[in-house]
Design a protein around this motif. Structure first.
Motif, PDB file in Angstrom:
ATOM      1  N   LEU A 157       0.826  -1.217   0.000  1.00 17.92           N
ATOM      2  CA  LEU A 157       0.000   0.000   0.000  1.00 17.92           C
ATOM      3  C   LEU A 157       0.866   1.276   0.000  1.00 17.92           C
ATOM      4  O   LEU A 157       2.086   1.223   0.130  1.00 17.92           O
ATOM      5  N   SER A 158       0.182   2.427  -0.070  1.00 17.24           N
ATOM      6  CA  SER A 158       0.854   3.698  -0.386  1.00 17.24           C
ATOM      7  C   SER A 158       1.947   4.134   0.585  1.00 17.24           C
ATOM      8  O   SER A 158       3.055   4.458   0.170  1.00 17.24           O
ATOM      9  N   PHE A 179     -10.050   1.568  -6.120  1.00 17.81           N
ATOM     10  CA  PHE A 179     -10.670   1.599  -4.800  1.00 17.81           C
ATOM     11  C   PHE A 179     -10.267   2.855  -4.034  1.00 17.81           C
ATOM     12  O   PHE A 179      -9.119   3.294  -4.099  1.00 17.81           O
ATOM     13  N   PRO A 180     -11.225   3.388  -3.271  1.00 14.06           N
ATOM     14  CA  PRO A 180     -10.882   4.445  -2.319  1.00 14.06           C
ATOM     15  C   PRO A 180     -10.366   3.791  -1.035  1.00 14.06           C
ATOM     16  O   PRO A 180     -10.105   2.571  -1.016  1.00 14.06           O
ATOM     17  N   GLY A 181     -10.227   4.532   0.053  1.00 14.00           N
ATOM     18  CA  GLY A 181      -9.885   3.937   1.335  1.00 14.00           C
ATOM     19  C   GLY A 181     -10.983   2.960   1.738  1.00 14.00           C
ATOM     20  O   GLY A 181     -12.162   3.293   1.624  1.00 14.00           O
ATOM     21  N   TYR A 233       3.525   4.096  -5.082  1.00  6.15           N
ATOM     22  CA  TYR A 233       2.289   3.305  -5.133  1.00  6.15           C
ATOM     23  C   TYR A 233       1.455   3.712  -6.358  1.00  6.15           C
ATOM     24  O   TYR A 233       1.016   2.857  -7.137  1.00  6.15           O
ATOM     25  N   SER A 292      -6.462   2.087  -7.534  1.00  5.21           N
ATOM     26  CA  SER A 292      -6.669   2.917  -6.342  1.00  5.21           C
ATOM     27  C   SER A 292      -6.857   4.382  -6.723  1.00  5.21           C
ATOM     28  O   SER A 292      -6.409   4.815  -7.799  1.00  5.21           O
ATOM     29  N   ILE A 293      -7.459   5.144  -5.793  1.00  4.08           N
ATOM     30  CA  ILE A 293      -7.480   6.604  -5.948  1.00  4.08           C
ATOM     31  C   ILE A 293      -6.040   7.127  -6.018  1.00  4.08           C
ATOM     32  O   ILE A 293      -5.802   8.222  -6.514  1.00  4.08           O
ATOM     33  N   GLY A 321      -1.381   1.869   4.655  1.00  3.55           N
ATOM     34  CA  GLY A 321      -2.083   2.770   3.739  1.00  3.55           C
ATOM     35  C   GLY A 321      -2.196   4.175   4.307  1.00  3.55           C
ATOM     36  O   GLY A 321      -2.025   4.386   5.517  1.00  3.55           O
ATOM     37  N   THR A 322      -2.502   5.136   3.426  1.00  2.53           N
ATOM     38  CA  THR A 322      -2.698   6.519   3.847  1.00  2.53           C
ATOM     39  C   THR A 322      -4.086   6.707   4.458  1.00  2.53           C
ATOM     40  O   THR A 322      -4.286   7.538   5.340  1.00  2.53           O
ATOM     41  N   THR A 323      -5.043   5.926   3.983  1.00  2.00           N
ATOM     42  CA  THR A 323      -6.419   6.053   4.476  1.00  2.00           C
ATOM     43  C   THR A 323      -6.673   5.210   5.729  1.00  2.00           C
ATOM     44  O   THR A 323      -7.803   5.169   6.216  1.00  2.00           O
ATOM     45  N   TRP A 364      -3.945  13.280  -3.667  1.00  2.00           N
ATOM     46  CA  TRP A 364      -5.061  12.460  -4.164  1.00  2.00           C
ATOM     47  C   TRP A 364      -6.333  13.299  -4.296  1.00  2.00           C
ATOM     48  O   TRP A 364      -6.475  14.335  -3.644  1.00  2.00           O
TER      49      TRP A 364
HETATM   50  C1  AKB Z   1      -3.888   3.360   0.706  1.00  2.00           C
HETATM   51  O1  AKB Z   1      -4.195   4.262   1.510  1.00  2.00           O
HETATM   52  O2  AKB Z   1      -2.739   3.136   0.318  1.00  2.00           O
HETATM   53  C2  AKB Z   1      -5.002   2.507   0.157  1.00  2.00           C
HETATM   54  C3  AKB Z   1      -5.552   3.077  -1.117  1.00  2.00           C
HETATM   55  C4  AKB Z   1      -6.468   4.230  -1.086  1.00  2.00           C
HETATM   56  O3  AKB Z   1      -5.228   2.603  -2.152  1.00  2.00           O
HETATM   57  N1  AKB Z   1      -6.043   2.362   1.133  1.00  2.00           N
END
Ligand code: AKB
Length: 318
Positions: free
Chosen positions: A79-80, A169-171, A142, A117-118, A182-184, A279
């Motif tokens: 993930l990010s 996908f979003p969070g 990412y 992903s977003i 992840g960031t979310t 984002w």
């Molecule tokens: C992330 O935060 O890296 C993931 C994503 C939004 O792809 N949850």
């Protein structure tokens, strides 16, 4: 009949998706795979489970052929935030495993579902109602792997006729397996801490709007897209999907309807905040609605009620 192999099935999405796939397609038609074999885990115990390191192309192909699968759902990825810690290794993990999944799909004539992903968007993309087709110049490793993934999946469709399908996908917010790196992720941790500590310190700042979705809607999304009529899919890789555009204060307000004393404060992590700032605030999901009837059931308050109820039951909290 679909026979589905899932990679990364012990992760945040996989651990819930595998259970739903088994219910829908039958225990014998879902081959869950992962790099570990934990004990007392329903993904491992309640159906077919095989050890697989997705970097191992020969083993990946052997399992796909052994079970005669015709759908591959490739979830294993970094993930990010984690990817920023070790960008080069993350490029290799995300891209090498994707190429393995694409090749195995090509050779076994399988449909391939992947998660974009977003994070595939960047600071130059329109911030609000970000269109399906627009500028995509992500500034994170990412995001770069996600754009490359979308392009490669399109390439395999155009060149080899592999039935590739994907969503941005979003969070994702879930109560079964916590996300990692992840960031979310703050939007998941906030619910756990609200129940356990009555407070949460967010690493993402107030007024940072990001798209989110509750896991049951994400699972429905995957199943709806793999069931969709191939002739109607024009934008295959990858569709914008989202259920809500929210920032931390909005989640806090929603939690306070159940836990009035809940306190939210902030200790912003500059790395994850920078990623979030690059984002979109909100995605335009009209193309997914048009091409395969994308829909969702949970808005913020409905999700909060369910999250708190399920977590309360799990932890025996009051
Ligand atoms: C992330 O935060 O890296 C993931 C994503 C939004 O792809 N949850």
């Amino acid at each position: 009949m679909k026979r589905i192999l899932v990679t990364g099935s012990l992760g945040q999405i996989g651990s819930e998706l595998v259970i739903e796939l088994r219910k829908k397609y039958g225990i014998d038609n879902v081959i869950a795979t992962g790099r570990r074999k934990p004990i007392n885990n329903p993904v491992v115990d309640d159906g077919i489970y095989e050890l697989l390191d997705v970097n191992d192309y020969d083993e990946f192909l052997r399992l796909a052929q052994k079970y005669q699968v015709n759908v591959i759902i490739h979830l294993a990825a970094v993930l990010s935030a984690k990817a920023e810690e070790n960008p080069l290794a993350s490029w290799h993990i995300n891209m090498d495993t994707l190429l393995n999944a694409l090749e195995v799909s090509r050779i076994t004539n399988s449909m391939l579902f992947t998660c974009s992903s977003i994070g595939a968007f960047g600071p130059n993309s329109p911030k609000d109602h970000t269109p399906q087709d627009t500028i995509m110049r992500p500034t994170t490793m990412y995001g770069i792997t996600k754009v490359a993934q979308e392009l490669l999946c399109d390439y395999y469709f155009l060149k080899y006729n592999v039935d590739t399908r994907s969503v941005r996908f979003p969070g994702l917010i879930s109560n079964v397996t916590k996300p990692g790196g992840g960031t979310t992720d703050y939007a998941v941790h906030i619910y756990y801490d609200a129940l356990e500590k009555g407070k949460y310190t967010s690493f993402i700042d107030k007024n940072t709007y990001l798209d989110m979705m509750y896991m049951p809607d994400a699972i429905k999304c995957i199943i709806d897209l793999i069931e969709a009529d191939a002739n109607k899919l024009i934008h295959r890789n990858a569709y914008n999907v989202s259920a809500m555009s929210i920032e931390p204060e909005m989640i806090a307000t929603s939690i306070k309807k159940h836990l009035p004393n809940f306190v939210l404060d902030y200790e912003v992590d500059p790395i994850r905040q920078n990623i979030a700032n690059s984002w979109p605030n909100s995605l335009d999901t009209s193309i997914a609605k048009k091409e395969w009837n994308f829909s969702y059931q949970y808005d913020l308050d409905k999700m909060t009620s369910d999250m708190l109820k399920v977590l309360q039951n799990k932890k025996g909290c009051k």
